[in-house]
Design a protein around this motif. Structure first.
Motif, PDB file in Angstrom:
ATOM      1  N   ARG A   1      -3.177  24.564 -12.708  1.00  0.00           N
ATOM      2  CA  ARG A   1      -2.851  25.008 -14.069  1.00  0.00           C
ATOM      3  C   ARG A   1      -2.386  23.841 -14.927  1.00  0.00           C
ATOM      4  O   ARG A   1      -2.666  23.795 -16.125  1.00  0.00           O
ATOM      5  N   ARG A   2      -1.660  22.905 -14.329  1.00  0.00           N
ATOM      6  CA  ARG A   2      -1.231  21.733 -15.097  1.00  0.00           C
ATOM      7  C   ARG A   2      -2.434  20.901 -15.533  1.00  0.00           C
ATOM      8  O   ARG A   2      -2.494  20.418 -16.669  1.00  0.00           O
ATOM      9  N   VAL A   3      -3.391  20.756 -14.627  1.00  0.00           N
ATOM     10  CA  VAL A   3      -4.610  20.012 -14.988  1.00  0.00           C
ATOM     11  C   VAL A   3      -5.357  20.743 -16.099  1.00  0.00           C
ATOM     12  O   VAL A   3      -5.825  20.118 -17.063  1.00  0.00           O
ATOM     13  N   ALA A   4      -5.450  22.072 -16.004  1.00  0.00           N
ATOM     14  CA  ALA A   4      -6.140  22.850 -17.035  1.00  0.00           C
ATOM     15  C   ALA A   4      -5.444  22.708 -18.385  1.00  0.00           C
ATOM     16  O   ALA A   4      -6.096  22.567 -19.430  1.00  0.00           O
ATOM     17  N   ALA A   5      -4.107  22.730 -18.382  1.00  0.00           N
ATOM     18  CA  ALA A   5      -3.359  22.598 -19.630  1.00  0.00           C
ATOM     19  C   ALA A   5      -3.543  21.213 -20.239  1.00  0.00           C
ATOM     20  O   ALA A   5      -3.757  21.074 -21.453  1.00  0.00           O
ATOM     21  N   LEU A   6      -3.480  20.183 -19.406  1.00  0.00           N
ATOM     22  CA  LEU A   6      -3.644  18.815 -19.900  1.00  0.00           C
ATOM     23  C   LEU A   6      -5.076  18.567 -20.367  1.00  0.00           C
ATOM     24  O   LEU A   6      -5.312  17.824 -21.323  1.00  0.00           O
ATOM     25  N   ARG A   7      -6.037  19.210 -19.703  1.00  0.00           N
ATOM     26  CA  ARG A   7      -7.429  19.093 -20.142  1.00  0.00           C
ATOM     27  C   ARG A   7      -7.590  19.707 -21.534  1.00  0.00           C
ATOM     28  O   ARG A   7      -8.286  19.163 -22.396  1.00  0.00           O
ATOM     29  N   GLU A   8      -6.913  20.843 -21.746  1.00  0.00           N
ATOM     30  CA  GLU A   8      -6.984  21.485 -23.064  1.00  0.00           C
ATOM     31  C   GLU A   8      -6.330  20.626 -24.135  1.00  0.00           C
ATOM     32  O   GLU A   8      -6.785  20.593 -25.282  1.00  0.00           O
ATOM     33  N   LEU A   9      -5.264  19.909 -23.753  1.00  0.00           N
ATOM     34  CA  LEU A   9      -4.560  19.057 -24.713  1.00  0.00           C
ATOM     35  C   LEU A   9      -5.221  17.688 -24.870  1.00  0.00           C
ATOM     36  O   LEU A   9      -4.845  16.927 -25.772  1.00  0.00           O
TER      37      LEU A   9
ATOM     38  N   ALA B   1       0.835  -1.210   0.000  1.00  0.00           N
ATOM     39  CA  ALA B   1       0.000   0.000   0.000  1.00  0.00           C
ATOM     40  C   ALA B   1       0.861   1.247   0.000  1.00  0.00           C
ATOM     41  O   ALA B   1       0.554   2.236  -0.677  1.00  0.00           O
ATOM     42  N   ASP B   2       1.966   1.241   0.769  1.00  0.00           N
ATOM     43  CA  ASP B   2       2.868   2.397   0.807  1.00  0.00           C
ATOM     44  C   ASP B   2       3.498   2.631  -0.562  1.00  0.00           C
ATOM     45  O   ASP B   2       3.646   3.779  -1.006  1.00  0.00           O
ATOM     46  N   LEU B   3       3.886   1.545  -1.239  1.00  0.00           N
ATOM     47  CA  LEU B   3       4.469   1.693  -2.570  1.00  0.00           C
ATOM     48  C   LEU B   3       3.459   2.294  -3.540  1.00  0.00           C
ATOM     49  O   LEU B   3       3.785   3.171  -4.351  1.00  0.00           O
ATOM     50  N   LYS B   4       2.238   1.842  -3.479  1.00  0.00           N
ATOM     51  CA  LYS B   4       1.209   2.366  -4.374  1.00  0.00           C
ATOM     52  C   LYS B   4       0.916   3.836  -4.083  1.00  0.00           C
ATOM     53  O   LYS B   4       0.623   4.616  -4.986  1.00  0.00           O
ATOM     54  N   THR B   5       0.998   4.207  -2.807  1.00  0.00           N
ATOM     55  CA  THR B   5       0.770   5.602  -2.437  1.00  0.00           C
ATOM     56  C   THR B   5       1.817   6.503  -3.061  1.00  0.00           C
ATOM     57  O   THR B   5       1.546   7.636  -3.447  1.00  0.00           O
ATOM     58  N   ARG B   6       3.071   5.982  -3.152  1.00  0.00           N
ATOM     59  CA  ARG B   6       4.150   6.783  -3.734  1.00  0.00           C
ATOM     60  C   ARG B   6       4.172   6.705  -5.254  1.00  0.00           C
ATOM     61  O   ARG B   6       4.902   7.449  -5.901  1.00  0.00           O
ATOM     62  N   ALA B   7       3.410   5.798  -5.838  1.00  0.00           N
ATOM     63  CA  ALA B   7       3.418   5.630  -7.288  1.00  0.00           C
ATOM     64  C   ALA B   7       2.571   6.713  -7.953  1.00  0.00           C
ATOM     65  O   ALA B   7       1.790   7.405  -7.314  1.00  0.00           O
ATOM     66  N   LEU B   8       2.759   6.861  -9.253  1.00  0.00           N
ATOM     67  CA  LEU B   8       2.003   7.831 -10.031  1.00  0.00           C
ATOM     68  C   LEU B   8       0.883   7.130 -10.777  1.00  0.00           C
ATOM     69  O   LEU B   8       1.038   6.004 -11.251  1.00  0.00           O
ATOM     70  N   ALA B   9      -0.238   7.825 -10.874  1.00  0.00           N
ATOM     71  CA  ALA B   9      -1.369   7.326 -11.644  1.00  0.00           C
ATOM     72  C   ALA B   9      -1.624   8.269 -12.807  1.00  0.00           C
ATOM     73  O   ALA B   9      -1.253   9.440 -12.765  1.00  0.00           O
ATOM     74  N   GLU B  10      -2.238   7.757 -13.855  1.00  0.00           N
ATOM     75  CA  GLU B  10      -2.657   8.597 -14.973  1.00  0.00           C
ATOM     76  C   GLU B  10      -4.181   8.688 -14.944  1.00  0.00           C
ATOM     77  O   GLU B  10      -4.873   7.687 -15.117  1.00  0.00           O
ATOM     78  N   ILE B  11      -4.688   9.913 -14.704  1.00  0.00           N
ATOM     79  CA  ILE B  11      -6.116  10.135 -14.492  1.00  0.00           C
ATOM     80  C   ILE B  11      -6.670  10.944 -15.662  1.00  0.00           C
ATOM     81  O   ILE B  11      -6.104  11.977 -16.035  1.00  0.00           O
ATOM     82  N   PRO B  12      -7.768  10.522 -16.259  1.00  0.00           N
ATOM     83  CA  PRO B  12      -8.397  11.344 -17.303  1.00  0.00           C
ATOM     84  C   PRO B  12      -8.808  12.703 -16.718  1.00  0.00           C
ATOM     85  O   PRO B  12      -9.413  12.762 -15.644  1.00  0.00           O
ATOM     86  N   PRO B  13      -8.492  13.785 -17.388  1.00  0.00           N
ATOM     87  CA  PRO B  13      -8.780  15.114 -16.817  1.00  0.00           C
ATOM     88  C   PRO B  13     -10.262  15.373 -16.593  1.00  0.00           C
ATOM     89  O   PRO B  13     -10.621  16.160 -15.721  1.00  0.00           O
ATOM     90  N   GLU B  14     -11.130  14.690 -17.365  1.00  0.00           N
ATOM     91  CA  GLU B  14     -12.565  14.924 -17.186  1.00  0.00           C
ATOM     92  C   GLU B  14     -13.084  14.338 -15.872  1.00  0.00           C
ATOM     93  O   GLU B  14     -14.228  14.617 -15.472  1.00  0.00           O
ATOM     94  N   LEU B  15     -12.258  13.552 -15.191  1.00  0.00           N
ATOM     95  CA  LEU B  15     -12.655  12.984 -13.896  1.00  0.00           C
ATOM     96  C   LEU B  15     -12.130  13.802 -12.724  1.00  0.00           C
ATOM     97  O   LEU B  15     -12.305  13.411 -11.571  1.00  0.00           O
ATOM     98  N   ILE B  16     -11.505  14.943 -13.024  1.00  0.00           N
ATOM     99  CA  ILE B  16     -10.861  15.732 -11.970  1.00  0.00           C
ATOM    100  C   ILE B  16     -11.635  17.022 -11.736  1.00  0.00           C
ATOM    101  O   ILE B  16     -11.924  17.769 -12.676  1.00  0.00           O
ATOM    102  N   ASP B  17     -11.961  17.278 -10.469  1.00  0.00           N
ATOM    103  CA  ASP B  17     -12.681  18.491 -10.077  1.00  0.00           C
ATOM    104  C   ASP B  17     -11.782  19.388  -9.239  1.00  0.00           C
ATOM    105  O   ASP B  17     -10.774  18.943  -8.681  1.00  0.00           O
ATOM    106  N   ASP B  18     -12.162  20.646  -9.147  1.00  0.00           N
ATOM    107  CA  ASP B  18     -11.426  21.591  -8.312  1.00  0.00           C
ATOM    108  C   ASP B  18     -11.759  21.342  -6.843  1.00  0.00           C
ATOM    109  O   ASP B  18     -12.809  20.787  -6.514  1.00  0.00           O
ATOM    110  N   ALA B  19     -10.869  21.778  -5.958  1.00  0.00           N
ATOM    111  CA  ALA B  19     -11.094  21.641  -4.513  1.00  0.00           C
ATOM    112  C   ALA B  19     -10.147  22.592  -3.797  1.00  0.00           C
ATOM    113  O   ALA B  19      -9.279  23.229  -4.414  1.00  0.00           O
ATOM    114  N   GLY B  20     -10.277  22.678  -2.495  1.00  0.00           N
ATOM    115  CA  GLY B  20      -9.375  23.528  -1.719  1.00  0.00           C
ATOM    116  C   GLY B  20      -9.750  24.989  -1.812  1.00  0.00           C
ATOM    117  O   GLY B  20     -10.873  25.363  -2.151  1.00  0.00           O
TER     118      GLY B  20
END
Length: 303
Positions: free
Chosen positions: A105-113, A39-58
């Protein structure tokens, strides 16, 4: 074979069906320890997420949209790819969606691309999300004074203690107090109307606040005109400048009705100095009757 497949998942933690890191089973002993390590290894790993599944927060950290900066980031990612991952958390309301901790901004740029977002995915509650966002902001050089001050203001309004704000932004209580002195003195709608103002520091924001005293909020907002946020700040600052007093005669000789010298009056700025020749006691009489003369002046002027 089971162990081989389990470890094999680590090389592709962002599979189509499960891009989020797995939660460890609550087991004990050797199996529990192995599960925790995986589980710790997976937490440190990177995932590739479709930008349409990502919402703003914070909290809102940027005051300007900066379309030119976003366009430059889009161009850079298009040529070189995404070099720095973003941080996401799984949505607390929808297990199939994610929320941005930092890297908007990175998410916005990748969403545009139309490209997937390389991300670290963490399990964070709302408090930890905002603290992580604040720590990321503290390390960034492109956030302006007023953007950081506004972030601190939002943390206060969300009930965070000063110590937590200091830890999140890596600054001491004195600096936090200076930041909040500006956001307390300048209403948020005016800050939003002006924007990030990268060349403006705390002292000029406080000077602006001093000039705002007694002026209608809508009038000040209407003054915020200009192509850049620095231009808008200057337009408001100049628009609120106190009126300059007209130049006045520096010196004038006073004479009686018969033309004899009586004294002189000199003016400098908003001060008037009257000098009388002490020959016939007029100066003493004037001092004794000054209250009556002033009252007559007020009566005649309608005050």
């Amino acid at each position: 074979m089971a162990r081989k497949n389990l470890l094999g998942n680590l090389s592709n933690p962002a599979g189509e069906d499960a891009p989020a890191p797995a939660k460890p089973r609550r087991t004990t002993g050797a199996i529990g320890a192995v599960s925790q390590q995986i589980a710790d290894l997976k937490t440190r790993a990177l995932a590739e997420i479709p930008p349409e599944l990502i919402d703003d927060a914070g909290l809102k950290d940027r005051l300007d949209d900066d379309p030119d900066g976003l366009a430059a980031l889009v161009s850079s990612i298009k040529e070189y790819g995404q070099q720095v991952p973003v941080l996401l958390r799984q949505s607390p309301t929808d297990g199939n969606r994610y929320e941005i901790v930092y890297g908007r901004r990175r998410v916005a740029a990748l969403r545009e691309l139309g490209m997937p977002v390389r991300a670290m995915v963490r399990v964070l509650n709302d408090r930890d999300l905002i603290v992580a966002q604040g720590q990321e902001n503290a390390a960034r050089k492109d956030l302006t004074f007023i953007e950081k001050a506004n972030f601190a203001r939002q943390m206060v309004e969300n009930g965070f203690e000063r110590k937590v704000i200091c830890d999140a932004l890596h600054i001491d209580k004195t600096v936090i107090s200076r930041m909040l002195s500006v956001t307390d003195a300048v209403p948020y709608p005016i800050i939003m109307a002006i924007g990030a103002a990268p060349s403006v520091g705390r002292d000029r924001w406080l000077a602006l606040a001093a000039r705002m005293q007694g002026r209608p909020l809508e009038q000040i907002i209407d003054m915020a005109q200009g192509q850049t946020s620095d231009d808008r700040f200057q337009a408001v600052f100049d628009g609120l400048a106190p009126e300059k007093l007209p130049k006045r005669n520096t010196r004038k000789e006073l004479r009686t009705g018969a033309g004899k010298p009586l004294g002189e009056v000199s003016r400098k700025g908003d001060k008037t100095v009257l000098t009388l020749k002490d020959k016939d006691g007029f100066d003493d009489w004037l001092i004794q009757n000054l209250d009556r003369i002033h009252s007559e002046f007020l009566k005649n002027s309608g005050e």
